[in-house]
Design a protein around this motif. Structure first.
Motif, mmCIF file in Angstrom:
data_model
loop_
_atom_site.group_PDB
_atom_site.id
_atom_site.type_symbol
_atom_site.label_atom_id
_atom_site.label_comp_id
_atom_site.label_asym_id
_atom_site.label_seq_id
_atom_site.Cartn_x
_atom_site.Cartn_y
_atom_site.Cartn_z
ATOM 1 N N PRO A 11 -5.518 -2.545 -0.566
ATOM 2 C CA PRO A 11 -4.059 -2.423 -1.135
ATOM 3 C C PRO A 11 -4.001 -1.983 -2.376
ATOM 4 C CG PRO A 11 -4.649 -4.571 -0.624
ATOM 5 C CD PRO A 11 -5.809 -3.929 -0.050
ATOM 6 N N HIS A 12 -2.748 -1.414 -2.969
ATOM 7 C CA HIS A 12 -2.626 -1.463 -4.217
ATOM 8 C C HIS A 12 -2.232 -2.819 -4.737
ATOM 9 C CE1 HIS A 12 -2.012 2.847 -2.846
ATOM 10 N NE2 HIS A 12 -2.653 3.079 -3.881
ATOM 11 N N GLU A 13 -1.699 -3.903 -4.102
ATOM 12 C CA GLU A 13 -1.129 -4.980 -4.466
ATOM 13 C C GLU A 13 -1.371 -6.016 -3.399
ATOM 14 O OE1 GLU A 13 2.759 -5.076 -5.876
ATOM 15 O OE2 GLU A 13 2.815 -3.016 -6.781
ATOM 16 N N SER A 67 -1.130 -0.599 12.117
ATOM 17 C CA SER A 67 -2.717 -0.539 12.042
ATOM 18 C C SER A 67 -2.943 -0.349 10.666
ATOM 19 C CB SER A 67 -3.015 0.923 12.738
ATOM 20 O OG SER A 67 -2.472 0.856 14.141
ATOM 21 N N THR A 68 -2.303 0.139 9.862
ATOM 22 C CA THR A 68 -2.575 0.030 8.386
ATOM 23 C C THR A 68 -2.541 -1.051 7.848
ATOM 24 O OG1 THR A 68 -1.405 2.150 7.971
ATOM 25 C CG2 THR A 68 -1.771 0.818 5.952
ATOM 26 N N LEU A 69 -1.622 -2.116 8.439
ATOM 27 C CA LEU A 69 -1.905 -3.660 7.928
ATOM 28 C C LEU A 69 -3.118 -4.231 8.224
ATOM 29 C CD1 LEU A 69 -0.816 -6.362 6.702
ATOM 30 C CD2 LEU A 69 0.474 -6.576 9.124
ATOM 31 N N VAL A 89 3.750 2.602 2.401
ATOM 32 C CA VAL A 89 3.375 2.410 3.809
ATOM 33 C C VAL A 89 3.413 0.852 4.218
ATOM 34 C CG1 VAL A 89 1.563 2.464 5.590
ATOM 35 C CG2 VAL A 89 1.871 4.165 3.694
ATOM 36 N N LEU A 90 3.028 0.069 3.184
ATOM 37 C CA LEU A 90 3.424 -1.556 3.396
ATOM 38 C C LEU A 90 3.972 -1.879 2.080
ATOM 39 C CD1 LEU A 90 -0.352 -2.307 4.763
ATOM 40 C CD2 LEU A 90 1.895 -2.176 6.067
ATOM 41 N N CYS A 91 5.121 -2.759 2.313
ATOM 42 C CA CYS A 91 5.741 -3.496 1.387
ATOM 43 C C CYS A 91 5.861 -4.827 1.275
ATOM 44 C CB CYS A 91 7.325 -2.985 1.513
ATOM 45 S SG CYS A 91 7.484 -1.268 2.068
ATOM 46 N N LEU A 129 0.817 -1.294 0.066
ATOM 47 C CA LEU A 129 0.037 0.035 0.070
ATOM 48 C C LEU A 129 0.851 1.137 0.016
ATOM 49 C CD1 LEU A 129 -3.482 0.571 1.650
ATOM 50 C CD2 LEU A 129 -1.498 2.413 2.089
ATOM 51 N N ARG A 130 0.521 2.244 -0.779
ATOM 52 C CA ARG A 130 1.356 3.410 -0.948
ATOM 53 C C ARG A 130 0.400 4.722 -0.700
ATOM 54 N NH1 ARG A 130 2.936 -0.020 -5.036
ATOM 55 N NH2 ARG A 130 1.304 0.785 -6.506
ATOM 56 N N ARG A 131 0.921 5.816 -0.023
ATOM 57 C CA ARG A 131 0.172 6.888 0.109
ATOM 58 C C ARG A 131 1.169 8.274 -0.260
ATOM 59 N NH1 ARG A 131 -1.843 5.548 6.251
ATOM 60 N NH2 ARG A 131 -3.783 4.464 5.755
#
Length: 267
Positions: free
Chosen positions: A63-65, A51-53, A27-29, A20-22
């Motif tokens: 998520p983006h992916e 928390s995002t996860l 933010v998450l990889c 996820l990207r912002r």
């Protein structure tokens, strides 16, 4: 050799390459994890997208992916009620009307089991009462949330999650405003849930409590730093390392059920 007539059950929850990207920043990889039924996974780490996860795992963020699977099914393929019957969510500082009574809030956890405009069933009322009793909130079931302390309110919100009777609990900072005795009560509830065949994933800042989980997911800079059983030395060393060795892990006397215990102390 005959094939196994009873193939293993799918994991309670799987994260497959969650990214996820912002604002152009990751933010998450590529987070991957798999939590079987009957296990409690604690998530910890220094400002690492925890928390995002959890919001991605609950389907609150897209998520983006990557994707999340619940009991083998893609989360995105489930309807809202189907998702809520499988995964119960407790977030940080949730906005709930202060005019709702504790009973009303617990009954919100039963909505995924009810038809449109249906009245609560006896099973709904029994589940709500059981959840309020389990969290020690039954005594103030008729009081509005606005009249409760922070710790009392948190226990009511936990009751709402438990009343859903979902096999997977996703809890983001569930110990907020709870004093140590009620934190111990919370841990006993989580132990009971996993012993009954459920799964728990909880984001915790209380590292001593995180060390009581079955498994520990350590995150750093939006990625997985380490994931493994708490009882493995490598996991406890990784917990110290992810906080730049500013904490030390010390053994404690075993729990009443014989499980090893540890404390995390700042150094």
């Amino acid at each position: 050799m005959n094939p196994n007539p009873h193939p293993p059950s799918p994991p309670a929850l799987q994260a497959e390459n969650i990214t996820l990207r912002r604002g152009g920043q990751s933010v998450l990889c590529g987070v991957r994890l798999s939590v079987p039924l009957g296990r409690w996974l604690a998530v910890a780490g220094p400002n690492a997208g925890k928390s995002t996860l959890l919001q991605c795992l609950a389907g609150l963020l897209l998520p983006h992916e990557g994707q999340t699977r619940v009991l083998g099914q893609p989360l995105a393929a489930l309807t809202g009620p189907q998702r809520a019957r499988r995964v119960a969510w407790l977030g940080q500082a949730e906005a709930v009307s202060g005019e709702l009574t504790a009973w009303d809030v617990a009954m919100l956890g039963r909505l995924p089991h009810q038809g449109w405009l249906a009245t609560p069933s006896a099973a709904d009322r029994e589940a709500a009462e059981s959840a309020l009793r389990d969290t020690g909130a039954w005594a103030w079931r008729g009081r509005p949330l606005g009249q409760l302390s922070g710790g009392e309110r948190q226990r009511v919100l936990l009751a709402r999650a438990l009343a859903t009777q979902a096999p997977v609990l996703l809890l983001d900072e569930p110990l907020a405003n709870l004093d140590p005795p009620h934190q111990a009560d919370w841990m006993a509830l989580m132990r009971r849930h996993v012993a009954a065949g459920g799964a728990v994933i909880s984001v915790l800042h209380e590292l001593g409590m995180a060390l009581q989980a079955d498994d520990l997911l350590l995150m750093r800079a939006g990625g997985v730093f380490h994931c493994g059983p708490v009882q493995e030395d490598a996991t406890r060393r990784a917990l110290q390392a992810v906080f730049d060795d500013r904490i030390a892990i010390h053994p404690l006397p075993p729990a009443a059920d014989g499980r090893p215990q540890w404390a995390a102390i700042a150094v």
